[in-house]
Design a protein around this motif. Structure first.
Motif, PDB file in Angstrom:
ATOM      1  N   LYS A 104       0.768  -1.231   0.089  1.00  0.00           N
ATOM      2  CA  LYS A 104       0.042   0.053  -0.122  1.00  0.00           C
ATOM      3  C   LYS A 104       0.924   1.281  -0.132  1.00  0.00           C
ATOM      4  CE  LYS A 104      -0.634   0.068   5.051  1.00  0.00           C
ATOM      5  NZ  LYS A 104       0.328  -1.126   5.277  1.00  0.00           N
ATOM      6  N   VAL A 105       0.239   2.425  -0.339  1.00  0.00           N
ATOM      7  CA  VAL A 105       1.215   3.484  -0.437  1.00  0.00           C
ATOM      8  C   VAL A 105       1.598   3.735   1.101  1.00  0.00           C
ATOM      9  CG1 VAL A 105       0.928   6.248  -0.583  1.00  0.00           C
ATOM     10  CG2 VAL A 105      -0.425   4.674  -2.248  1.00  0.00           C
ATOM     11  N   GLY A 106       2.799   4.270   0.971  1.00  0.00           N
ATOM     12  CA  GLY A 106       3.663   4.625   2.265  1.00  0.00           C
ATOM     13  C   GLY A 106       4.439   3.561   2.788  1.00  0.00           C
ATOM     14  N   ASP A 107       4.271   1.985   2.311  1.00  0.00           N
ATOM     15  CA  ASP A 107       5.092   1.117   2.909  1.00  0.00           C
ATOM     16  C   ASP A 107       6.423   1.157   2.306  1.00  0.00           C
ATOM     17  OD1 ASP A 107       2.902  -0.315   3.704  1.00  0.00           O
ATOM     18  OD2 ASP A 107       2.601  -1.745   2.462  1.00  0.00           O
ATOM     19  N   PRO A 108       7.506   0.690   3.168  1.00  0.00           N
ATOM     20  CA  PRO A 108       8.903   0.811   2.693  1.00  0.00           C
ATOM     21  C   PRO A 108       8.997  -0.464   1.612  1.00  0.00           C
ATOM     22  CG  PRO A 108       8.498  -0.344   5.059  1.00  0.00           C
ATOM     23  CD  PRO A 108       7.289   0.156   4.566  1.00  0.00           C
ATOM     24  N   MET A 109       9.912  -0.328   0.723  1.00  0.00           N
ATOM     25  CA  MET A 109       9.905  -1.549  -0.229  1.00  0.00           C
ATOM     26  C   MET A 109      11.466  -1.513  -0.694  1.00  0.00           C
ATOM     27  SD  MET A 109       7.888  -2.171  -3.608  1.00  0.00           S
ATOM     28  CE  MET A 109       6.463  -2.555  -2.844  1.00  0.00           C
ATOM     29  N   GLU A 110      12.125  -2.804  -0.444  1.00  0.00           N
ATOM     30  CA  GLU A 110      13.357  -2.811  -0.833  1.00  0.00           C
ATOM     31  C   GLU A 110      13.141  -3.144  -2.475  1.00  0.00           C
ATOM     32  OE1 GLU A 110      16.136  -2.674   1.125  1.00  0.00           O
ATOM     33  OE2 GLU A 110      14.764  -1.904   2.504  1.00  0.00           O
ATOM     34  N   VAL A 111      14.061  -2.518  -3.148  1.00  0.00           N
ATOM     35  CA  VAL A 111      14.024  -2.687  -4.524  1.00  0.00           C
ATOM     36  C   VAL A 111      15.270  -2.460  -5.224  1.00  0.00           C
ATOM     37  CG1 VAL A 111      11.804  -1.723  -4.988  1.00  0.00           C
ATOM     38  CG2 VAL A 111      13.839  -0.241  -4.992  1.00  0.00           C
ATOM     39  N   TYR A 112      15.498  -3.042  -6.722  1.00  0.00           N
ATOM     40  CA  TYR A 112      16.930  -3.162  -7.383  1.00  0.00           C
ATOM     41  C   TYR A 112      16.387  -2.594  -8.628  1.00  0.00           C
ATOM     42  CZ  TYR A 112      15.445  -7.422  -9.483  1.00  0.00           C
ATOM     43  OH  TYR A 112      14.848  -8.410 -10.165  1.00  0.00           O
ATOM     44  N   VAL A 113      17.394  -1.871  -9.299  1.00  0.00           N
ATOM     45  CA  VAL A 113      17.422  -1.586 -10.564  1.00  0.00           C
ATOM     46  C   VAL A 113      17.437  -2.694 -11.608  1.00  0.00           C
ATOM     47  CG1 VAL A 113      18.138   0.134 -12.421  1.00  0.00           C
ATOM     48  CG2 VAL A 113      18.440   0.966  -9.823  1.00  0.00           C
ATOM     49  N   ILE A 114      16.349  -2.616 -12.582  1.00  0.00           N
ATOM     50  CA  ILE A 114      16.527  -3.581 -13.669  1.00  0.00           C
ATOM     51  C   ILE A 114      17.108  -2.840 -14.833  1.00  0.00           C
ATOM     52  CG2 ILE A 114      14.760  -4.924 -15.229  1.00  0.00           C
ATOM     53  CD1 ILE A 114      12.996  -5.311 -13.008  1.00  0.00           C
ATOM     54  N   SER A 115      16.364  -1.757 -15.040  1.00  0.00           N
ATOM     55  CA  SER A 115      17.053  -0.825 -16.177  1.00  0.00           C
ATOM     56  C   SER A 115      16.654   0.458 -15.998  1.00  0.00           C
ATOM     57  CB  SER A 115      16.427  -1.264 -17.567  1.00  0.00           C
ATOM     58  OG  SER A 115      15.080  -1.152 -17.611  1.00  0.00           O
ATOM     59  N   PHE A 116      17.399   1.548 -16.515  1.00  0.00           N
ATOM     60  CA  PHE A 116      17.033   2.775 -16.445  1.00  0.00           C
ATOM     61  C   PHE A 116      17.438   3.705 -17.941  1.00  0.00           C
ATOM     62  CE2 PHE A 116      21.557   2.579 -15.252  1.00  0.00           C
ATOM     63  CZ  PHE A 116      22.053   3.631 -15.677  1.00  0.00           C
ATOM     64  N   ASP A 117      16.628   4.931 -18.024  1.00  0.00           N
ATOM     65  CA  ASP A 117      16.911   5.701 -19.261  1.00  0.00           C
ATOM     66  C   ASP A 117      17.107   7.133 -18.668  1.00  0.00           C
ATOM     67  OD1 ASP A 117      16.910   7.343 -21.561  1.00  0.00           O
ATOM     68  OD2 ASP A 117      15.559   6.013 -22.616  1.00  0.00           O
ATOM     69  N   ALA A 118      18.467   7.525 -18.534  1.00  0.00           N
ATOM     70  CA  ALA A 118      18.673   8.674 -17.936  1.00  0.00           C
ATOM     71  C   ALA A 118      18.429  10.031 -18.506  1.00  0.00           C
ATOM     72  CB  ALA A 118      20.307   8.825 -17.674  1.00  0.00           C
ATOM     73  N   GLU A 119      18.086   9.766 -20.214  1.00  0.00           N
ATOM     74  CA  GLU A 119      17.624  10.699 -20.880  1.00  0.00           C
ATOM     75  C   GLU A 119      16.399  10.954 -20.633  1.00  0.00           C
ATOM     76  OE1 GLU A 119      17.676  11.404 -25.617  1.00  0.00           O
ATOM     77  OE2 GLU A 119      19.544  10.748 -24.954  1.00  0.00           O
ATOM     78  N   LYS A 120      15.431   9.915 -20.658  1.00  0.00           N
ATOM     79  CA  LYS A 120      14.064  10.061 -20.485  1.00  0.00           C
ATOM     80  C   LYS A 120      13.712  10.145 -18.993  1.00  0.00           C
ATOM     81  CE  LYS A 120      12.689   7.827 -24.720  1.00  0.00           C
ATOM     82  NZ  LYS A 120      12.004   6.602 -25.374  1.00  0.00           N
ATOM     83  N   ARG A 121      14.630   9.937 -18.181  1.00  0.00           N
ATOM     84  CA  ARG A 121      14.273   9.731 -16.494  1.00  0.00           C
ATOM     85  C   ARG A 121      13.340   8.799 -16.332  1.00  0.00           C
ATOM     86  NH1 ARG A 121      17.533  13.778 -13.364  1.00  0.00           N
ATOM     87  NH2 ARG A 121      19.147  14.393 -14.893  1.00  0.00           N
ATOM     88  N   LYS A 122      13.552   7.487 -16.713  1.00  0.00           N
ATOM     89  CA  LYS A 122      12.900   6.431 -16.527  1.00  0.00           C
ATOM     90  C   LYS A 122      13.567   5.482 -15.751  1.00  0.00           C
ATOM     91  CE  LYS A 122       8.874   7.386 -19.863  1.00  0.00           C
ATOM     92  NZ  LYS A 122       8.093   6.715 -20.885  1.00  0.00           N
ATOM     93  N   ILE A 123      12.957   4.682 -14.729  1.00  0.00           N
ATOM     94  CA  ILE A 123      13.767   3.710 -14.028  1.00  0.00           C
ATOM     95  C   ILE A 123      12.587   2.590 -13.800  1.00  0.00           C
ATOM     96  CG2 ILE A 123      14.978   3.045 -12.000  1.00  0.00           C
ATOM     97  CD1 ILE A 123      15.507   6.004 -11.453  1.00  0.00           C
TER      98      ILE A 123
END
Length: 375
Positions: A247-266
Motif C-alpha cells: 500500500k502507499v507509504g510502505d517501505p520497499m526494498e528494490v533493485y534497478v532492472i534498467s534505466f533511461d537517464a535521458e527520459k528519466r525513467k527507471i
C-alpha cells in the motif's frame, strides 16, 4: 590651611574625577556588554563598568516564560544587553537581554532574505491560508502553497513539527515575515535526484517507499526519484492488483532492472531472481505427493493453482470433481485453498498436472487424465 593639605585635597578631587570619567556613560536604547555578578530570586545583576548598578529582570531575560535564569546565564558570564532605562538619581540601570535578542533576530532574518539562508523553526498554529512558524520568537507566515504539503492536506497535522524554511519577505515596520518550506524541500529533492542519477546502475539496490499505485504496478521513491515496479515484478505469486501485496507509504526494498537517464525513467524489481521457484518446487514435491494449493485462475478447460510462489499447476476440468461438471466455477473460486495430488510433472516444459478427484476417488482411470498439460 597649609599648602600641603590643599595639594592633598586637590589630588583627591582629581582622583575622584578621573575615577568618574573611567565609568561608562549609559544611555537608554544603547547596547552594553557586562559581566554577570549575581543571580537573585528576582533579577540578574550585571557589572557594566558604570557608576549605576545594572540589573535584568527575569521577564527581560528570555522570551521563553518557562526558561530558568540559571539555564541561560551563570555568574561570571559575559552578556550583551539593551539599556531599557537609566536612573541617575537612584543610581541604577535596567537592562534587557530579551529585547536585544529580538533585535538581533530581526537583523538575522533580514540578512537571511538577502543571503537565502535556511532557518529552522517550529510550527505553532494553522492559520487562514497557511501555517505560522516560530523562528526564535518571530512569527513567520507560510502560505499553504509553500507548506510543502499536497493541495488540500490537513495542515493542522504540522503543528509542533520542526521545519526548515527560507524567508521570502520581511516588513519590519509591520512586523510581517513570510516564508517558504517548499523552497527548501524542493531544493533538497533536486539535490537528491541529482545524487541518484549520478550514481545509478543496473542491479543497484535501494530502500524505497511506495509513492503511488496503478493497476499495472507501483511507483517507488528511491530518494527523490520515482521508479516503476511492474505488477509482474512485485511477487512470485500471481496477483491481480498491487494492493494485494503493498500500500502507499510502505517501505520497499528494490533493485534497478534498467534505466533511461535521458527520459528519466527507471524500471525497478522486487523479486529475488537468485531464487528459482521451479527448483524450490522440485526440491519440495514429486509425482504422487499431496499439496495444499491456491486457485489463481479459472479457465474453460480447468483451473490454475499456485503450488509454490511462482509455480502454478493445472487442474483439468475432468480432475476437479468426482462427477461431471460444466465449468470449473461450479465447484471452485479464485483464491480458494484446496488439497490436490500431483499427477504429472513435465520438467522440460516446467508444467504440472494436479488432481482433486484423485483424492476423492483413489482409483482413477488413466483415460481420464488429460493427454497434455494445457495452458
Amino acid at each position: 590651611m597649609s599648602e600641603e593639605i590643599k595639594a592633598a585635597e586637590g589630588k583627591e578631587e582629581s582622583f575622584e574625577e578621573l575615577l568618574n570619567q573611567s565609568f561608562k556613560t549609559l544611555d537608554t536604547g544603547e547596547k552594553v556588554t557586562g559581566i554577570v555578578t549575581a543571580i537573585t530570586p528576582t533579577e540578574v545583576q550585571v557589572d557594566v563598568g558604570a557608576k549605576q548598578a545594572a540589573y535584568i529582570k527575569f521577564s527581560e531575560l528570555s522570551d521563553d516564560p518557562n526558561a530558568k535564569p540559571e539555564d541561560i546565564v551563570k555568574v561570571g558570564d559575559e552578556i550583551e544587553t539593551y539599556i531599557v532605562r537609566v536612573n541617575d538619581v537612584e543610581g541604577y540601570a535596567e537592562l534587557s537581554k530579551k529585547r536585544l535578542d529580538a533585535v538581533k533576530v530581526w537583523e538575522n532574518i533580514e540578512t537571511a532574505v538577502e543571503e537565502k539562508t535556511v532557518l529552522e523553526g517550529t510550527v505553532t498554529e494553522e492559520n487562514k491560508g497557511g501555517i505560522v512558524v516560530s523562528v526564535k520568537g518571530v512569527r513567520v507566515f507560510v502560505p499553504a502553497s509553500q507548506s510543502g504539503q499536497p493541495r488540500g492536506a490537513d495542515l493542522s497535522a504540522m503543528v509542533k513539527q520542526k521545519v526548515q524554511l527560507r524567508v521570502t519577505e520581511v516588513n519590519r515596520a509591520r512586523r510581517r515575515v513570510v516564508g517558504s518550506i517548499r523552497a527548501v524541500t524542493d531544493e533538497a529533492r533536486r539535490a537528491a535526484q541529482e545524487e541518484v542519477w549520478a550514481n545509478i546502475e543496473e542491479g543497484k539496490r535501494y530502500s524505497g517507499t511506495v509513492k503511488s499505485m496503478t493497476s499495472y504496478g507501483v511507483f517507488v521513491d528511491i530518494g527523490g526519484v520515482d521508479g516503476m515496479v511492474h505488477i509482474s515484478e512485485l511477487s512470485w505469486s500471481r496477483i491481480k492488483t498491487p494492493a494485494e501485496v503493498c500500500k502507499v507509504g510502505d517501505p520497499m526494498e528494490v533493485y534497478v532492472i534498467s534505466f533511461d537517464a535521458e527520459k528519466r525513467k527507471i524500471s525497478l524489481g522486487v523479486k529475488d531472481h537468485s531464487v528459482n521457484p521451479w527448483q524450490v518446487f522440485m526440491d519440495k514435491y514429486a509425482v504422487g505427493d499431496v499439496a495444499t494449493v491456491r486457485i489463481v485462475k479459472l479457465m474453460s478447460f480447468g483451473a490454475f493453482a499456485e503450488v509454490v510462489p511462482g509455480v502454478d499447476g493445472l487442474i483439468h476440468i475432468s480432475q476437479i470433481a468426482d462427477r461431471r461438471i460444466e465449468k470449473p466455477e461450479d465447484v471452485l473460486s479464485e483464491n480458494q485453498t484446496v488439497d490436490v495430488k500431483i499427477t504429472a510433472i513435465d520438467e522440460e516444459k516446467q508444467k504440472i498436472s494436479l488432481s482433486i478427484r484423485a483424492l476423492l476417488t483413489p482409483a482413477v482411470e488413466e483415460t481420464d487424465e488429460p493427454a497434455e498439460i494445457e495452458e
